[in-house]
Structure formats: structure tokens, C-alpha cells
Write an enzyme that holds these catalytic residues in place. Structure first.
Site, PDB file in Angstrom:
ATOM      1  N   ASP A 158      12.105 -33.019  -6.985  1.00 43.41           N
ATOM      2  CA  ASP A 158      12.186 -31.802  -7.776  1.00 43.41           C
ATOM      3  C   ASP A 158      12.051 -32.125  -9.261  1.00 43.41           C
ATOM      4  O   ASP A 158      12.945 -32.727  -9.858  1.00 43.41           O
ATOM      5  CB  ASP A 158      13.543 -31.142  -7.485  1.00 43.41           C
ATOM      6  CG  ASP A 158      13.670 -29.783  -8.140  1.00 43.41           C
ATOM      7  OD1 ASP A 158      12.688 -29.309  -8.726  1.00 43.41           O
ATOM      8  OD2 ASP A 158      14.770 -29.197  -8.066  1.00 43.41           O
ATOM      9  N   ASP A 360       6.264 -26.975 -12.038  1.00 49.46           N
ATOM     10  CA  ASP A 360       7.407 -27.220 -11.149  1.00 49.46           C
ATOM     11  C   ASP A 360       6.913 -27.681  -9.784  1.00 49.46           C
ATOM     12  O   ASP A 360       6.070 -27.029  -9.179  1.00 49.46           O
ATOM     13  CB  ASP A 360       8.218 -25.917 -11.024  1.00 49.46           C
ATOM     14  CG  ASP A 360       9.479 -26.087 -10.199  1.00 49.46           C
ATOM     15  OD1 ASP A 360       9.997 -27.219 -10.128  1.00 49.46           O
ATOM     16  OD2 ASP A 360       9.940 -25.090  -9.614  1.00 49.46           O
TER      17      ASP A 360
END
Ligand SMILES: *[C@@H]1O[C@H](CO)[C@@H](O)[C@H](O)[C@H]1NC(C)=O
Ligand SMILES: *[C@@H]1O[C@H](CO)[C@@H](O)[C@H](O)[C@H]1NC(C)=O
Ligand SMILES: *[C@@H]1O[C@H](CO)[C@@H](O)[C@H](O)[C@H]1NC(C)=O
Ligand SMILES: *[C@@H]1O[C@H](CO)[C@@H](O)[C@H](O)[C@H]1NC(C)=O
Length: 482
Positions: A158, A360
Site C-alpha cells: 500500500d 495509489d
């Protein structure tokens, strides 16, 4: 002196020229071959049958021979160890619902009203409860080794959060995971971080919550949205990325109370910008450079590589981080425009600069400011007008029924970022097939012009994405997984 014949000839020539110009304006002057090359330059043509998910794994070879490279797989695809009996893979509807949950949480964290204080803002914000939890939508996992003797753990990676955590024994509450839960008491290299340690106080920034103390051991808490969270002891441990890349004293969360739809992954690998992230903790070895390629289908593999590689070369074009997110976990980009089928959309650059953009790894579908998405959708529809539209699917509202076609021509889409960077999306980053009779434009609009835009993981597929955190820039190159 001109004879009558000569002026007639001149008139004739003039008429022919006018005629040719008119034809040209109508677009008839292009020879078929030129039309074809025009088509090839601005359209992707592919077999409709290739849009369906494969059920076998065909691993990529690139990256696997590199020193500090981990294999990246879609956690629900056939290449994933997690894709087995114990843990049920979510449907695409569930994935997209979870995706909206993550996006809501990012919007809350980066909200302008909250003064862009990053994670700290999340405390002041209540995110509406949704059926999914935000972290479940991060689709890509890698396997790392932790402890002595080393235990293999598969973690979601992440770029939008900082601390790494894994579920730990003794569990107060753990969700089901594929691999045995990490037990620090069985590792000779684990130690607790004490409350008085300066790294304990860094948790406030990295998690948005002040650390707590339990018998003088530092306790972290991180929540990602409405429902998912991890709470446990802050510890240090030996981290093994590859046999030659081992880090003693890696700071991580040993989570004894964890909740969320993590789909069998043992936890999360934090690749954000702040001091406690893996990138900052390995800075002396990798100089804060990492790169990845996300595979185009769940039946292929990609890579996550730490440090500079040969592929961080001339094919990679770099765009500077935007100032907007400099005090948050996120990597910000300056989007300047979008082209569809070779033509730049007429969207004022202020639409992008007002909202800002983050890249992201955990958001699935790219989110655009309301007006930018409207323009993209209109241009895409114009190029796709020969195909029948069908009903929308979850957050995707522009879908086609291709069941009567063998091949399909999709307009190419490119993103323009500051620094004169043009990123041509892979065709797998433009459309998503729920089924052949429902193939959708893989973008969504924010409900307003002000919420931050997000360059999501579908749009990053097959690109080589290089994060040069030390240099303050992100690079993009073509075909990173092949
Ligand atoms: C499409 O399928 C045909 C025949 O099945 C094959 O020859 C061709 O290479 C395929 N094209 C693409 C772009 O996959
Ligand atoms: C870490 O601290 C907790 C709470 O004080 C304690 O229960 C646990 O045994 C400690 N672990 C180690 C390896 O010291
Ligand atoms: C980030 O933090 C620094 C130091 O506190 C501050 O000077 C800067 O203005 C902040 N940037 C933004 C975009 O808030
Ligand atoms: C977005 O901004 C434009 C003008 O900049 C305005 O016309 C439009 O209504 C706005 N859309 C929304 C959804 O706020």
C-alpha cells in the site's frame, strides 16, 4: 498574354484544387492505408475473447532475477497462494464497493476543509459505514519473511499508508488468514518497543492516533476507514525481503486485534512517505527508490523492486511530486490533461490543479474531478459509438455489450503530468469486463470538482512505476511486466 484555352485550363486547375480541398475537409482525401495507420496510432484493437479472466497462472519472468525484487500477484487471481479454499474471493461488485469505501476514506484524509493535515484529519471525520472496509480493495500482495526462524507472510502492499503490520499471536481478535499467524514468542529476534522510545511517538503522525502504553510497551492503532483496523504492540524484528536483503530491527505493528476484509492476507506492507514506512526504514540500502509493475490480468505476475534498477533508465519519464500531499502518506502528482484517441480533452488545467491528484496502489478505479470525468466519458463514447451501450455496473457507468463482436477497437488514453510526461495507458487500464456483454470504461468521477483525483491501480497495469522518493518524483515507463 494568356489565350482563352490557357485561362480555361487555369480555371479547371483551380476548380480541381478547390474540389480536392473540400474533399480533404470532409476527410475523404486520406487513402485507406493512411486511415488504417491513423487508426492503429490512436486505437487499441483486441480480441473480445481476451477480455475474459483466465483461470491459469502465467508468471512473468521480468524482475524475478533482480536482487531485491518480490513477485506481485493479484490476491484473488490464480497466481495467488491466497486464492484457495479457505478464503472466498470477493465478486467484482464487492471489490468496487470496497473501492468506494477506500476512496471516501482518502477524501476524508485529504479534505481541503480539514487543512490537508493528512492522517491526523481522519480522527475528526466520520466516514459513513459501508458494507466493505477500505483495505479490502487493495488487490496486490507480495510475500516477505519475518522473524527467526523466518516465517513467510503475504502482505497487501500500500503506497497510501506508512506502517507495516501483521496479525500476531496471542490474538485477541484476528480475521482468518492463509498462512499461520506470526508468533513473536517463537522468534529469537523480536523485541517490543518501549513507550519512552522516540520511535513510539512517531506513531502519532504515521497512524493518526497517539500511541498508548501497556506495561511500558508501545501500543499502536491504525484504522483505514469505517470498519477495518489493526491494534497491537509496536515491535522490531528481522525482515527478510530476499535472501540477500535482510533488515535487522525493522519496526512494525504486531497486531493482536485486527478487523477487516483483508481476504486472507497476513497484514499490510506500508510504502508511504513517512518515517516509519518500509521505504524510509530501508533508506540507507535502497536510497528511497522502489518500483513496481502491476500485472494486466489476475493470471499474470508483476514485481515490486527496491532500489535503483537497470530499468530505471531512459524509457522512464519522471514527474515531480506535487506539493499538495507533502505532509501526508500519499504521493501526489500534478495532472495537466488527458488525451482520448490522440486528442486532448478540453478540460481547464485548473480543474486538475484545484482538486490535486494522488497515485495509489490500493485504489482500484481512477477517480477524476467531476468535470474531467464528464469530458473523458463523452470523448470515449464518441469513439465507441459503433458499439451498443448497456447498463452500468457498480461505479462504472459507461458499459458496452460486445457479445456480437470478435474484435473491438478501443481509443487509446494517455495522462499528461507536469514535467512533460505523457503516460500511455495499457489497454487493460482502460476497460474492465464484468462479462463480454458488459465491458466498461474503467474510470469514475468524483461527485464534485474539489475532492482529490486518484490515479488507481487498474490504470497503472503493466506500467513500470518508479518512486524516487529521495528525488521527489514518480516515473512511468511502458510494459514493465513483460
Ligand atoms: C486474435 O485471435 C486471432 C485468432 O484467434 C489471433 O491470430 C490474433 O493474434 C489475436 N489477436 C490479438 C490481438 O490477440
Ligand atoms: C511485549 O509486551 C507485552 C506487553 O507488555 C508482553 O505481553 C509481551 O510478552 C512482550 N513481548 C516480548 C517478546 O517481550
Ligand atoms: C508541510 O509541513 C511543513 C513544515 O511543517 C510546512 O512548512 C508546509 O507548509 C506544509 N505543506 C503543506 C502543503 O501543508
Ligand atoms: C465544476 O466546476 C464547473 C466550473 O468550473 C461548474 O460549471 C460545474 O458545475 C462544477 N461541477 C460540480 C459537480 O460541482
Amino acid at each position: 498574354m494568356a489565350t482563352p484555352t490557357a485561362s480555361f485550363l487555369r480555371f479547371l486547375l483551380f476548380s480541381v484544387l478547390v474540389f480536392l480541398c473540400t474533399l480533404d475537409n470532409l476527410g475523404f482525401a486520406l487513402q485507406p492505408r493512411e486511415l488504417e495507420s491513423e487508426h492503429l496510432t490512436h486505437m487499441h484493437t483486441l480480441n473480445v475473447s481476451s477480455l475474459i479472466r483466465s483461470t491459469t497462472c502465467s508468471p512473468s519472468t521480468k524482475g524475478s532475477n533482480k536482487r531485491a525484487s518480490l513477485t506481485v500477484v493479484d490476491k484473488h487471481g490464480p497466481c495467488s497462494q491466497l486464492n484457495q479454499d479457505k478464503v472466498k474471493a470477493p465478486t467484482m461488485t464487492e471489490i468496487l464497493e470496497q473501492d468506494q469505501s477506500r476512496v471516501n476514506s482518502i477524501h476524508a484524509r485529504l479534505s481541503k476543509k480539514l487543512g490537508l493535515n493528512g492522517l491526523r484529519a481522519s480522527k475528526a471525520t466520520t466516514i459513513p459505514a459501508k458494507s466493505g472496509s477500505t483495505i479490502g480493495s487493495s488487490n496486490y500482495v507480495v510475500t516477505i519473511g519475518l522473524g527467526t526462524p523466518k516465517r513467510d507472510l503475504t502482505l497487501i502492499f500500500d503506497t497510501g499508508s506508512d506502517i507495516t503490520w501483521t496479525q500476531c499471536r496471542p490474538c485477541l481478535k484476528c480475521y482468518q488468514q492463509k498462512e499461520p499467524t506470526f508468533d513473536p514468542s517463537k522468534s529469537s529476534t523480536y523485541s517490543n518497543i518501549s513507550c519512552s522510545s522516540s520511535v513510539c511517538s512517531q506513531l502519532s503522525f504515521a497512524t493518526g492516533n497517539s500511541p498508548r502504553c501497556s506495561s511500558s510497551t508501545c501500543v499502536y492503532r491504525i484504522q483505514y476507514g469505517d470498519k477495518s483496523f489493526s491494534v497491537g504492540f509496536f515491535g522490531k524484528e528481522k525482515l527478510t525481503l530476499t535472501p540477500s536483503d535482510v533488515f535487522k530491527n525493522f519496526l512494525f505493528g504486531c497486531g493482536e486485534n485486527n478487523q477487516g476484509l483483508f481476504s486472507g492476507a497476513a497484514g499490510l506492507l506500508g510504502l508511504g512517505r513517512n518515517p516509519l514506512s518500509l521505504i524510509q526504514q530501508t533508506a540507507t540500502k535502497y536510497n528511497r527508490v522502489f518500483s513496481y509493475c502491476l500485472p494486466s490480468t489476475s493470471s499474470a505476475t508483476g514485481h515490486l523492486t527496491f532500489g535503483k534498477t537497470a530499468s530505471s533508465s531512459s524509457a522512464i519519464k519522471f514527474t515531480p511530486f506535487s506539493k499538495l500531499t507533502e505532509n501526508t502518506s500519499f504521493y501526489g502528482l500534478n495532472t495537466l490533461g488527458i488525451t482520448v484517441g490522440g486528442k486532448k480533452l478540453s478540460i481547464a488545467t485548473s480543474v486538475f490543479s484545484n482538486a490535486g491528484t494522488v497515485i495509489d496502489s490500493g485504489t482500484v478505479i481512477t477517480r477524476l474531478p467531476h468535470d474531467a470525468y464528464s469530458a473523458l466519458k463523452a470523448a470515449f463514447k464518441a469513439k465507441m459509438k459503433s458499439y451498443p451501450l448497456t447498463s452500468g455496473f457498480s461505479l462504472l457507468d459507461t458499459c458496452y455489450d460486445l457479445s456480437k463482436y470478435k474484435t473491438v477497437s478501443i481509443p487509446k488514453i494517455s495522462f499528461l503530468f507536469s514535467g512533460n510526461v505523457k503516460v500511455d495507458l495499457d489497454v487493460s487500464g482502460i476497460i474492465l469486463a464484468q462479462k463480454i456483454s458488459q465491458v466498461c470504461l474503467a474510470f469514475a468521477g468524483n461527485s464534485d470538482n474539489d475532492s482529490v483525483g486518484i490515479f488507481g491501480n487498474v490504470q497503472q497495469r503493466r506500467l513500470e512505476v518508479v518512486y524516487d522518493v529521495a528525488g521527489g518524483r514518480v516515473g512511468f515507463g511502458p510494459a514493465g511486466c513483460t
